[in-house]
Structure formats: structure tokens, C-alpha cells
Enzyme design. Structure first.
Site, PDB file in Angstrom:
ATOM      1  N   HIS A 143      -9.741  33.997 -38.207  1.00  0.00           N
ATOM      2  CA  HIS A 143      -9.298  35.382 -38.060  1.00  0.00           C
ATOM      3  C   HIS A 143      -8.132  35.680 -38.983  1.00  0.00           C
ATOM      4  O   HIS A 143      -8.078  36.738 -39.622  1.00  0.00           O
ATOM      5  CB  HIS A 143      -8.901  35.616 -36.598  1.00  0.00           C
ATOM      6  CG  HIS A 143      -8.280  36.939 -36.326  1.00  0.00           C
ATOM      7  ND1 HIS A 143      -6.960  37.077 -35.981  1.00  0.00           N
ATOM      8  CD2 HIS A 143      -8.796  38.195 -36.346  1.00  0.00           C
ATOM      9  CE1 HIS A 143      -6.683  38.362 -35.799  1.00  0.00           C
ATOM     10  NE2 HIS A 143      -7.779  39.058 -36.004  1.00  0.00           N
TER      11      HIS A 143
ATOM     12  N   SER B  29     -12.444  41.265 -33.299  1.00  0.00           N
ATOM     13  CA  SER B  29     -12.511  40.289 -34.395  1.00  0.00           C
ATOM     14  C   SER B  29     -13.092  38.971 -33.906  1.00  0.00           C
ATOM     15  O   SER B  29     -13.955  38.368 -34.564  1.00  0.00           O
ATOM     16  CB  SER B  29     -11.123  40.060 -34.993  1.00  0.00           C
ATOM     17  OG  SER B  29     -10.604  41.236 -35.564  1.00  0.00           O
TER      18      SER B  29
ATOM     19  N   ARG C 198      -8.855  31.337 -34.453  1.00  0.00           N
ATOM     20  CA  ARG C 198      -7.658  32.062 -34.868  1.00  0.00           C
ATOM     21  C   ARG C 198      -7.353  31.798 -36.342  1.00  0.00           C
ATOM     22  O   ARG C 198      -6.879  32.695 -37.051  1.00  0.00           O
ATOM     23  CB  ARG C 198      -6.454  31.682 -33.989  1.00  0.00           C
ATOM     24  CG  ARG C 198      -5.242  32.538 -34.260  1.00  0.00           C
ATOM     25  CD  ARG C 198      -4.171  32.379 -33.198  1.00  0.00           C
ATOM     26  NE  ARG C 198      -4.542  33.003 -31.943  1.00  0.00           N
ATOM     27  CZ  ARG C 198      -4.454  34.304 -31.679  1.00  0.00           C
ATOM     28  NH1 ARG C 198      -4.023  35.140 -32.622  1.00  0.00           N
ATOM     29  NH2 ARG C 198      -4.781  34.786 -30.496  1.00  0.00           N
TER      30      ARG C 198
END
Length: 230
Positions: free
Chosen positions: A53, A26, A50
Site C-alpha cells: 500500500h 486500498s 501495508r
């Protein structure tokens, strides 16, 4: 009976299948879709990535407001074994204890504070506002995470304006259509050290993602393994 779904010839599946491989893959995809130069670099990019994501949304990048000051303050607080106060149990659930316990960090949802309902009723206010008032003098050196209610963020800004101890870091990312954007804009304009995501988007998951990213950085500095982070 177990049924297996075979992909259509026109659908190509990514071979990543373990948690570690999925996360790594990812991040590779995000890096490829957002090439340098990026709005954030180094450790700040790890926080931003993050967040992207967690929401599966690269469009949030330019509405993220992250700072090196906030990163340094957040990591230092975690290394010092701070308390992370969250506005909801949902945000607390997004902070795995296996990631935070090695740092001596505790997580306290405001809604779990004892006597909160009675305190709110006696003051004629909401439970989130009562919770913020009850920790007003204990926020120094700690982190406050707000990922759900704009009213909680507005309440936090209000108690700070009235002399409450400022947290080491505010992660203010409430989501919604009523006062979410406005509360985060007020946070952006405030003097308090913060991370935020401007506009209507946000939520407990992305607010927690910021703390998880900071915890990874703190674990690296402490020389501890991040294997438990997945």
C-alpha cells in the site's frame, strides 16, 4: 475561487474519500489483486499489505522477506516500550507518535543524536556510521529502521559483527542503485532478526510502514484503539 475538476466520462473515480475509507478500500484492492494462496498469511500479510500500500506496487511482494520470528520480536519490543532508532528524520516522520505513544515507544533518528557531526569527524567516518557506533551497546531490545542509505545498513552489520548488541528487529530497506541490493542481500544472509525488501526498491516510507503495521498489531494485543493510526 475554487476550481472543481469533473472526471472524464471515461474515468471512473472510486468514491472513497476519507482516510479510513481510502485505506480500507486500498487494502480491498490489494487483496483482490493478490488472491490466496499468498506468500504471507495472517499477521504477516497485514505487514506485507501495508508495504504494498505504501509503495503502490504489488510487484514488491516476492522480494519482501518477512518472518514470524521478526513479527513476534518486533511486536514484543513495541509492547515493552522500546526505542525505534531510524537512519533518517524522514523515516522517523513516517512513524506517527499518536500510534506509538500509547505503547510507550520513543523514536530516535540517528541524525538527531547530540555531537554526531563532531564524533564522525573525529573518527573519520560518516554520521550514519558514527550514530550506529554510538548506540551499539544500546540496541538490545530495541528496533533499528534503515530506509535510506545502504551505508547505514552496511555499518550496522559491521558493528554487529564486532560484538554490538543485536536489536530485537532490524528493518533494513534502503533504496537506490549503489549497494542497496547488496546490503540487503547481506542482511538476508545474516543471523540477525530482520525484515527486508530485496533489490533496488525500498525507502524510508516502506521501512516505516513495517513498524506501523507492527504497532497496529501491538495496539490490538493491548486492547487499544487504532483510530489514531490514520
Amino acid at each position: 475561487m475554487t476550481h472543481r475538476t469533473s472526471p472524464s466520462p471515461s474515468v471512473e473515480l472510486d468514491p472513497a474519500c476519507t482516510p479510513a475509507h481510502i485505506e480500507t478500500r486500498s487494502f480491498e484492492i490489494i487483496d483482490a489483486e493478490i488472491p490466496e494462496p499468498r506468500p504471507f498469511a495472517g499477521a504477516l500479510w497485514s505487514v506485507a499489505r501495508r508495504c504494498i500500500h505504501t509503495l503502490g506496487d504489488t510487484d514488491i511482494l516476492h522480494d519482501l522477506r518477512l518472518s514470524n520470528k521478526g513479527l513476534e520480536a518486533g511486536v514484543a519490543a513495541l509492547l515493552a516500550g522500546c526505542t525505534v532508532y531510524t537512519d533518517t528524520r524522514m523515516a522517523a516522520a513516517g512513524l506517527p507518535l499518536r500510534r506509538l505513544e500509547p505503547l510507550g515507544v520513543t523514536v530516535t533518528p540517528l541524525m538527531a543524536l547530540p555531537g554526531l557531526a563532531e564524533l564522525a569527524a573525529s573518527r573519520g567516518t560518516t554520521r550514519s556510521r558514527a550514530g550506529l557506533e554510538s548506540i551499539a551497546q544500546n540496541m538490545g531490545g530495541n528496533i533499528v529502521v534503515i530506509g535510506n542509505a545502504p551505508t547505514a545498513l552496511l555499518g550496522l552489520l559491521d558493528v554487529l559483527a564486532h560484538g554490538a548488541q543485536p536489536p530485537a528487529l532490524i528493518v533494513g530497506m534502503p533504496v537506490g542503485f549503489v549497494n542497496a541490493a547488496q546490503s540487503k542481500e547481506l542482511l538476508r544472509q545474516s543471523p540477525w532478526t530482520h525484515f527486508t525488501l530485496l533489490g533496488r526498491k525500498g525507502g524510508s516510507a516502506v521501512a516505516a510502514a513495517c513498524i506501523n503495521a507492527l504497532a497496529d498489531l501491538a495496539l490490538e494485543q493491548r486492547g487499544l484503539t487504532q483510530a489514531a493510526a490514520l
